[in-house]
Design an enzyme around this catalytic site. Structure first.
Site, PDB file in Angstrom:
ATOM      1  N   GLU A 155      -5.145  15.192  -3.278  1.00 48.04           N
ATOM      2  CA  GLU A 155      -5.807  14.123  -2.512  1.00 48.04           C
ATOM      3  C   GLU A 155      -5.661  14.381  -1.015  1.00 48.04           C
ATOM      4  O   GLU A 155      -6.611  14.263  -0.250  1.00 48.04           O
ATOM      5  CB  GLU A 155      -5.201  12.767  -2.898  1.00 48.04           C
ATOM      6  N   ARG A 206     -27.633  17.478  28.628  1.00 48.62           N
ATOM      7  CA  ARG A 206     -27.490  16.373  29.583  1.00 48.62           C
ATOM      8  C   ARG A 206     -27.142  16.900  30.975  1.00 48.62           C
ATOM      9  O   ARG A 206     -26.282  17.791  31.106  1.00 48.62           O
ATOM     10  CB  ARG A 206     -26.382  15.431  29.073  1.00 48.62           C
ATOM     11  N   GLY A 250       0.838  -1.187   0.000  1.00 45.58           N
ATOM     12  CA  GLY A 250       0.000   0.000   0.000  1.00 45.58           C
ATOM     13  C   GLY A 250       0.874   1.237   0.000  1.00 45.58           C
ATOM     14  O   GLY A 250       0.944   1.975  -0.983  1.00 45.58           O
TER      15      GLY A 250
HETATM   16  C1  LIG Z   1     -11.606   2.619   3.770  1.00 43.93           C
HETATM   17  C2  LIG Z   1     -10.413   2.584   2.865  1.00 43.93           C
HETATM   18  C3  LIG Z   1     -10.530   3.044   1.567  1.00 43.93           C
HETATM   19  C4  LIG Z   1      -9.452   2.969   0.697  1.00 43.93           C
HETATM   20  N1  LIG Z   1      -9.599   3.362  -0.610  1.00 43.93           N
HETATM   21  C5  LIG Z   1      -8.594   3.158  -1.473  1.00 43.93           C
HETATM   22  C6  LIG Z   1      -8.773   3.398  -2.879  1.00 43.93           C
HETATM   23  O1  LIG Z   1      -9.840   3.833  -3.328  1.00 43.93           O
HETATM   24  N2  LIG Z   1      -7.727   3.137  -3.707  1.00 43.93           N
HETATM   25  C7  LIG Z   1      -6.544   2.655  -3.259  1.00 43.93           C
HETATM   26  O2  LIG Z   1      -5.662   2.427  -4.065  1.00 43.93           O
HETATM   27  N3  LIG Z   1      -6.331   2.418  -1.937  1.00 43.93           N
HETATM   28  C8  LIG Z   1      -7.331   2.647  -1.047  1.00 43.93           C
HETATM   29  N4  LIG Z   1      -7.152   2.385   0.285  1.00 43.93           N
HETATM   30  C9  LIG Z   1      -5.863   1.867   0.728  1.00 43.93           C
HETATM   31  C10 LIG Z   1      -5.027   2.851   1.509  1.00 43.93           C
HETATM   32  O3  LIG Z   1      -4.582   3.890   0.689  1.00 43.93           O
HETATM   33  C11 LIG Z   1      -3.870   2.058   2.149  1.00 43.93           C
HETATM   34  O4  LIG Z   1      -4.458   1.257   3.172  1.00 43.93           O
HETATM   35  C12 LIG Z   1      -2.781   2.945   2.701  1.00 43.93           C
HETATM   36  O5  LIG Z   1      -2.066   3.576   1.680  1.00 43.93           O
HETATM   37  C13 LIG Z   1      -1.774   2.159   3.569  1.00 43.93           C
HETATM   38  O6  LIG Z   1      -1.330   1.049   2.878  1.00 43.93           O
HETATM   39  P1  LIG Z   1      -1.378  -0.404   3.579  1.00 43.93           P
HETATM   40  O7  LIG Z   1      -2.758  -0.601   4.106  1.00 43.93           O
HETATM   41  O8  LIG Z   1      -0.843  -1.398   2.636  1.00 43.93           O
HETATM   42  O9  LIG Z   1      -0.445  -0.262   4.822  1.00 43.93           O
HETATM   43  P2  LIG Z   1       1.135  -0.615   4.868  1.00 43.93           P
HETATM   44  O10 LIG Z   1       1.828   0.006   3.722  1.00 43.93           O
HETATM   45  O11 LIG Z   1       1.262  -2.072   5.097  1.00 43.93           O
HETATM   46  O12 LIG Z   1       1.556   0.161   6.170  1.00 43.93           O
HETATM   47  C14 LIG Z   1       1.077  -0.241   7.475  1.00 43.93           C
HETATM   48  C15 LIG Z   1       1.578   0.751   8.475  1.00 43.93           C
HETATM   49  O13 LIG Z   1       2.996   0.700   8.504  1.00 43.93           O
HETATM   50  C16 LIG Z   1       3.512   1.981   8.774  1.00 43.93           C
HETATM   51  N5  LIG Z   1       4.397   2.435   7.683  1.00 43.93           N
HETATM   52  C17 LIG Z   1       4.307   2.129   6.359  1.00 43.93           C
HETATM   53  N6  LIG Z   1       5.286   2.734   5.663  1.00 43.93           N
HETATM   54  C18 LIG Z   1       6.013   3.450   6.549  1.00 43.93           C
HETATM   55  C19 LIG Z   1       7.163   4.279   6.457  1.00 43.93           C
HETATM   56  N7  LIG Z   1       7.755   4.543   5.278  1.00 43.93           N
HETATM   57  N8  LIG Z   1       7.636   4.827   7.603  1.00 43.93           N
HETATM   58  C20 LIG Z   1       7.037   4.600   8.793  1.00 43.93           C
HETATM   59  N9  LIG Z   1       5.961   3.818   8.948  1.00 43.93           N
HETATM   60  C21 LIG Z   1       5.451   3.250   7.842  1.00 43.93           C
HETATM   61  C22 LIG Z   1       2.311   2.924   8.931  1.00 43.93           C
HETATM   62  O14 LIG Z   1       1.911   2.974  10.287  1.00 43.93           O
HETATM   63  C23 LIG Z   1       1.247   2.215   8.129  1.00 43.93           C
HETATM   64  O15 LIG Z   1      -0.062   2.579   8.515  1.00 43.93           O
HETATM   65  C24 LIG Z   1      -8.214   2.468   1.167  1.00 43.93           C
HETATM   66  C25 LIG Z   1      -8.089   2.018   2.491  1.00 43.93           C
HETATM   67  C26 LIG Z   1      -9.171   2.062   3.328  1.00 43.93           C
HETATM   68  C27 LIG Z   1      -9.017   1.530   4.720  1.00 43.93           C
END
Ligand SMILES: Cc1cc2nc3c(=O)[nH]c(=O)nc-3n(C[C@H](O)[C@H](O)[C@H](O)COP(=O)(O)OP(=O)(O)OC[C@H]3O[C@@H](n4cnc5c(N)ncnc54)[C@H](O)[C@@H]3O)c2cc1C
Length: 396
Positions: free
Chosen positions: A247, A273, A133
């Site tokens: 964004e 309340r 992500g």
């Molecule tokens: C409700 C919802 C809607 C979404 N809609 C879309 C959409 O329309 N299109 C789309 O493409 N994506 C979408 N997403 C995905 C979203 O953009 C990703 O969840 C987000 O970018 C984080 O990626 P990941 O979940 O893979 O987390 P990971 O990349 O696995 O990261 C997990 C955690 O690790 C830590 N971390 C990661 N990298 C670093 C760093 N460099 N330094 C320090 N800490 C770090 C952070 O705490 C992060 O939260 C959506 C997500 C949700 C929950």
């Protein structure tokens, strides 16, 4: 009790009144139904389009109003104020549409932009994958050239509008061997009725219950070469970096509007309340807490307004927008938690909106680039880690 916001003209104020009337009458009554079913109906998108709320900032020659971005921001704020998260106009118009209007070929613009502005073509963007992500350069989805088509293969995760969307901007590698990896990334426009486009599960979420977030699969999905956004391979990462500023600004705008709404409702609740023979609002703890939160909302609003004005002027404010994204979303999370506390047990009940505010706030620090990634960007711009690098993460 909000401060006067001097970035808006009289025309903006009139537009806001128009949006608010529409949202109160046409959108608000439908929100409980959307939250229960996990999706919002297409009819309201068409109505939004007909009212001119989906393409205010898009060029007039493709059906937009050619107005400044503040008009889009007003729609984002009014929907956030109403808690209409199911109607993700911020994604459709604020995030996806600009890719088409800024980078699309003439044919792509003519084909998709007017329909998107009318609400007939619902847009989504598919970046995230099950295994990546934040680190966008590591996407595994490929688009292999086969004659006058691309054959797309891969899985996407957490895609908003995954069930309802008609057109997706898909992040895929047209050159999986490129070094650095981001140079092999392109954006492909995939229509949802393309052969091999498969909608996966609609995901069960903690918050944003009315909004559809889903898996998407591409199984030898054939897309005409003419659907390569901008008509040139390898420019996808650069396009993403350019558009992430807006964004993140959109998230900050919505975050402050949501915080303000939670705060207003909590002030009202504490005035009604009673405990120990007086109103909850009369306890000094309540007054201090709400005074502090109101102060922070105004500080956040002032910063966001400054960035909105700079964005409209076309300035590059990647660092400042990253600051606003993390700060406003952390405020929203903290504020919704503290406001919930002031509601006592009722705050934990879904019949009180503060409960869903608390759940909805949780994702704000995760998507559109996690808040940790925002801080990485800021730290780098402070010179803490050498020169800014374009080959990592969703960083901009
Ligand atoms: C409700 C919802 C809607 C979404 N809609 C879309 C959409 O329309 N299109 C789309 O493409 N994506 C979408 N997403 C995905 C979203 O953009 C990703 O969840 C987000 O970018 C984080 O990626 P990941 O979940 O893979 O987390 P990971 O990349 O696995 O990261 C997990 C955690 O690790 C830590 N971390 C990661 N990298 C670093 C760093 N460099 N330094 C320090 N800490 C770090 C952070 O705490 C992060 O939260 C959506 C997500 C949700 C929950």
């Amino acid at each position: 009790m909000a401060m006067n916001r001097d970035i808006f003209t009289e025309e903006h104020d009139l537009f806001r009144e128009q949006v608010r009337r529409f949202v109160d009458k046409e959108v608000a009554p439908k929100i409980p139904g959307w939250n229960a079913s996990g999706s919002c109906d297409r009819d309201v998108w068409l109505r939004m389009g007909a009212e001119g709320f989906l393409g205010a900032n898009a060029p007039a020659e493709y059906g937009g109003a050619g107005a400044d971005f503040l008009y889009d921001a007003i729609v984002v704020e009014e929907l956030a104020r109403a808690r209409a998260h199911a109607l993700m106009m911020s994604l459709h118009s604020g995030v996806c549409l600009p890719y088409l209007t800024s980078f699309g070929t003439e044919e792509q613009k003519r084909r998709y932009v007017p329909g998107a502005i009318r609400g007939e073509i619902l847009l989504g963007i598919a970046m995230t994958e099950p295994a990546t992500g934040s680190d966008l350069a590591a996407v595994q989805t490929t688009a292999r050239r086969d004659g006058d088509h691309y054959v797309v293969n891969g899985s996407k995760m957490f895609i908003s509008h995954g069930q309802a969307g008609d057109l997706f901007i898909v992040v895929a590698k047209t050159d999986p061997t490129a070094k650095p990896a981001h140079r092999g990334i392109s954006l492909i426009l995939v229509e949802a009725d393309s052969p091999g486009f498969v909608r996966g599960r609609k995901l069960d979420k903690l918050g944003l219950r009315g909004q559809d977030t889903s898996e998407i699969f591409f199984e030898d999905c054939r897309v005409p070469v003419a659907n390569l956004l901008g008509g040139e391979e390898g420019r996808g990462f650069m396009m993403l970096m350019e558009k992430l500023q807006q964004e993140r600004l959109v998230i900050a705008v919505g975050s402050i509007a949501s915080s303000r709404r939670s705060l207003e409702d909590t002030v009202q609740y504490t005035l009604e309340r009673r405990a120990f023979g007086k109103r909850i609002a009369e306890f000094q703890n309540t007054q201090f807490k709400l005074a502090e939160l109101a102060t922070e909302v105004e500080i956040g609003q002032a910063f966001v307004d400054k960035l909105l004005a700079a964005h409209v002027r076309g300035e590059k404010i990647v660092t400042e927008v990253s600051m606003a994204k993390w700060w406003t979303t952390e405020l929203q999370k903290r504020l919704s938690g503290q406001c919930l506390q002031l509601h006592g047990g009722y705050g934990f009940m879904m019949e009180y909106p503060i409960a869903s505010d608390y759940a909805d706030a949780a994702v704000q620090s995760i998507y559109a680039g996690s808040n940790e990634v925002m801080k990485v960007i800021i730290a780098r711009r402070l010179g803490l880690e050498g020169r800014p690098r374009a080959d990592e993460a969703r960083e901009g």
